[in-house]
Design a protein around this motif. Structure first.
Motif, PDB file in Angstrom:
ATOM      1  N   THR A 122     -48.077  37.894  30.047  1.00 51.77           N
ATOM      2  CA  THR A 122     -47.035  36.905  30.308  1.00 51.77           C
ATOM      3  C   THR A 122     -45.687  37.522  30.606  1.00 51.77           C
ATOM      4  O   THR A 122     -44.778  36.847  31.072  1.00 51.77           O
ATOM      5  N   GLY A 141     -47.262  30.823  28.489  1.00 55.93           N
ATOM      6  CA  GLY A 141     -48.632  30.806  27.984  1.00 55.93           C
ATOM      7  C   GLY A 141     -49.502  29.801  28.730  1.00 55.93           C
ATOM      8  O   GLY A 141     -50.659  30.082  29.066  1.00 55.93           O
ATOM      9  N   ARG A 142     -48.938  28.638  29.017  1.00 57.11           N
ATOM     10  CA  ARG A 142     -49.669  27.609  29.752  1.00 57.11           C
ATOM     11  C   ARG A 142     -49.999  28.079  31.171  1.00 57.11           C
ATOM     12  O   ARG A 142     -51.080  27.830  31.696  1.00 57.11           O
ATOM     13  N   ASP A 145     -52.867  30.555  31.053  1.00 51.64           N
ATOM     14  CA  ASP A 145     -54.130  29.817  30.904  1.00 51.64           C
ATOM     15  C   ASP A 145     -54.629  29.313  32.255  1.00 51.64           C
ATOM     16  O   ASP A 145     -55.822  29.438  32.590  1.00 51.64           O
ATOM     17  N   ALA A 188     -52.216  40.598  24.767  1.00 51.05           N
ATOM     18  CA  ALA A 188     -52.378  39.799  23.551  1.00 51.05           C
ATOM     19  C   ALA A 188     -51.735  40.414  22.324  1.00 51.05           C
ATOM     20  O   ALA A 188     -52.405  40.989  21.467  1.00 51.05           O
ATOM     21  N   ALA A 193     -51.650  34.537  21.567  1.00 53.05           N
ATOM     22  CA  ALA A 193     -52.229  35.333  22.648  1.00 53.05           C
ATOM     23  C   ALA A 193     -53.592  35.889  22.258  1.00 53.05           C
ATOM     24  O   ALA A 193     -54.498  35.979  23.096  1.00 53.05           O
ATOM     25  N   ARG A 195     -55.709  34.455  20.220  1.00 52.45           N
ATOM     26  CA  ARG A 195     -56.663  33.342  20.304  1.00 52.45           C
ATOM     27  C   ARG A 195     -57.073  33.109  21.750  1.00 52.45           C
ATOM     28  O   ARG A 195     -58.246  32.850  22.045  1.00 52.45           O
ATOM     29  N   ARG A 196     -56.100  33.182  22.653  1.00 53.95           N
ATOM     30  CA  ARG A 196     -56.414  33.030  24.078  1.00 53.95           C
ATOM     31  C   ARG A 196     -57.398  34.113  24.521  1.00 53.95           C
ATOM     32  O   ARG A 196     -58.349  33.837  25.254  1.00 53.95           O
ATOM     33  N   ASP A 199     -60.883  33.358  23.234  1.00 52.40           N
ATOM     34  CA  ASP A 199     -61.473  32.152  23.809  1.00 52.40           C
ATOM     35  C   ASP A 199     -61.716  32.246  25.313  1.00 52.40           C
ATOM     36  O   ASP A 199     -62.655  31.627  25.830  1.00 52.40           O
ATOM     37  N   LYS A 200     -60.882  33.035  26.040  1.00 54.52           N
ATOM     38  CA  LYS A 200     -60.910  32.927  27.496  1.00 54.52           C
ATOM     39  C   LYS A 200     -61.129  34.239  28.248  1.00 54.52           C
ATOM     40  O   LYS A 200     -61.472  34.207  29.436  1.00 54.52           O
TER      41      LYS A 200
END
Length: 309
Positions: A122, A141-142, A145, A188, A193, A195-196, A199-200
């Motif tokens: 980011t 952050g959005r 994503d 991260a 970050a 968690r992102r 998850d992704k």
């Protein structure tokens, strides 16, 4: 199994982009480096509103006064090499339109035969966000994503469709496709970050801050992955921003990866013990020109392998 070693490409102002990037890329691949890497710095504010990494009073390095575009640099390296993976460490995702970034990375991977690694982050510079971001800093952050989601969609099967806050793709054919699924790695540093990442993303790309700190971060990330039901292993690439000097650095405040080749190799060995798959060493900020960069990179690679790294 030995830790894979990667090398940062010469993007800073003391290098010649068109001449030095292909030259260093070819030489590094011949030496045995398994990957080549770029980073992103969009501008150098003359009177910045914030210090380096957003830390008050910490000046921006002089090398940031002229940093070549990362994807242009990586394209030059792709054309000059055959085997080395080609990575970004990192692209500041919110400075890019998601669809255009996804297509550029797909095109590069198709051209390079499936060698691209997309390291995303980011960023931290308010000046860069003011000049280039697609959304305000507070929404970074959005945006990251959505960049990840758009990349997955564009790189996937046709017809591609997507509906998001920044991007709307009506069912369409989008090509070329990557030669294989491009791994997405994240730096991260914050809890959100991480968690992102779990998850992704496909992997983790931390910055070297000392072997003990790295070990603690890796343990926390593995625990978080277990909590969230993510099966490991994640791909892991450590970025080591080296400050090379011909003579050993003897000060009591020596930071990791600062000093002579022998000292940098000692740090490589200590960080390799943590168990990450790969270490990227960026030497470009402390070498005068491409010839010195190649010479130090070769000495470092030989010494690291001799030390069992």
């Amino acid at each position: 199994m030995a830790t894979r070693l990667g090398l940062g490409l010469p993007q800073n102002k003391q290098y010649s982009l068109g001449r030095d990037v292909p030259d260093v890329a070819r030489a590094a691949e011949a030496m045995g480096y398994e990957s080549l890497w770029v980073y992103e710095r969009a501008l150098f504010p003359v009177a910045s509103t914030q210090g380096l990494y957003g830390i008050e009073g910490v000046p921006w390095p002089e090398g940031y006064r002229g940093v070549a575009d990362p994807l242009v640099t990586l394209t030059l390296a792709a054309a000059a090499t055959e085997r080395a993976r080609l990575g970004t460490s990192v692209l500041v995702a919110p400075l890019h339109v998601p669809f255009q970034l996804a297509k550029a990375l797909a095109s590069l991977d198709a051209a390079a035969g499936g060698r691209v690694v997309a390291g995303l982050g980011t960023g931290w510079s308010l000046d860069e966000y003011a000049a280039a971001a697609v959304r305000p800093f507070e929404e970074r952050g959005r945006v990251l994503d959505e960049v990840i989601d758009v990349c997955r969609a564009v790189w996937g099967p046709d017809p591609v469709s997507y509906e998001g806050g920044l991007t709307r793709i009506s069912p369409a054919v989008v090509s070329p496709k990557p030669a294989r699924p491009i791994p997405v790695l994240l730096a991260a540093t914050s809890k959100a970050a991480r968690r992102r990442l779990v998850d992704k993303a496909d992997g983790w790309m931390p910055v070297a801050m000392g072997a003990e700190t790295l070990a603690a971060q890796w343990r926390e990330l593995r625990e978080l992955a277990a909590e969230r039901g993510r099966a490991l292993p994640l791909q892991t690439v450590l970025r080591a921003n080296a400050r090379y000097s011909a003579k050993p650095y003897d000060g009591p405040d020596r930071a990791p990866f600062r000093g002579s080749v022998d000292q940098i190799v000692q740090d490589l060995a200590a960080h390799a013990e943590v168990g990450l798959e790969e270490i990227l060493v960026d030497l470009q900020s402390s070498t005068r020109d491409a010839e010195e960069l190649k010479a130090v990179a070769e000495e470092l690679y030989t010494a690291a392998r001799a030390a069992g790294v």
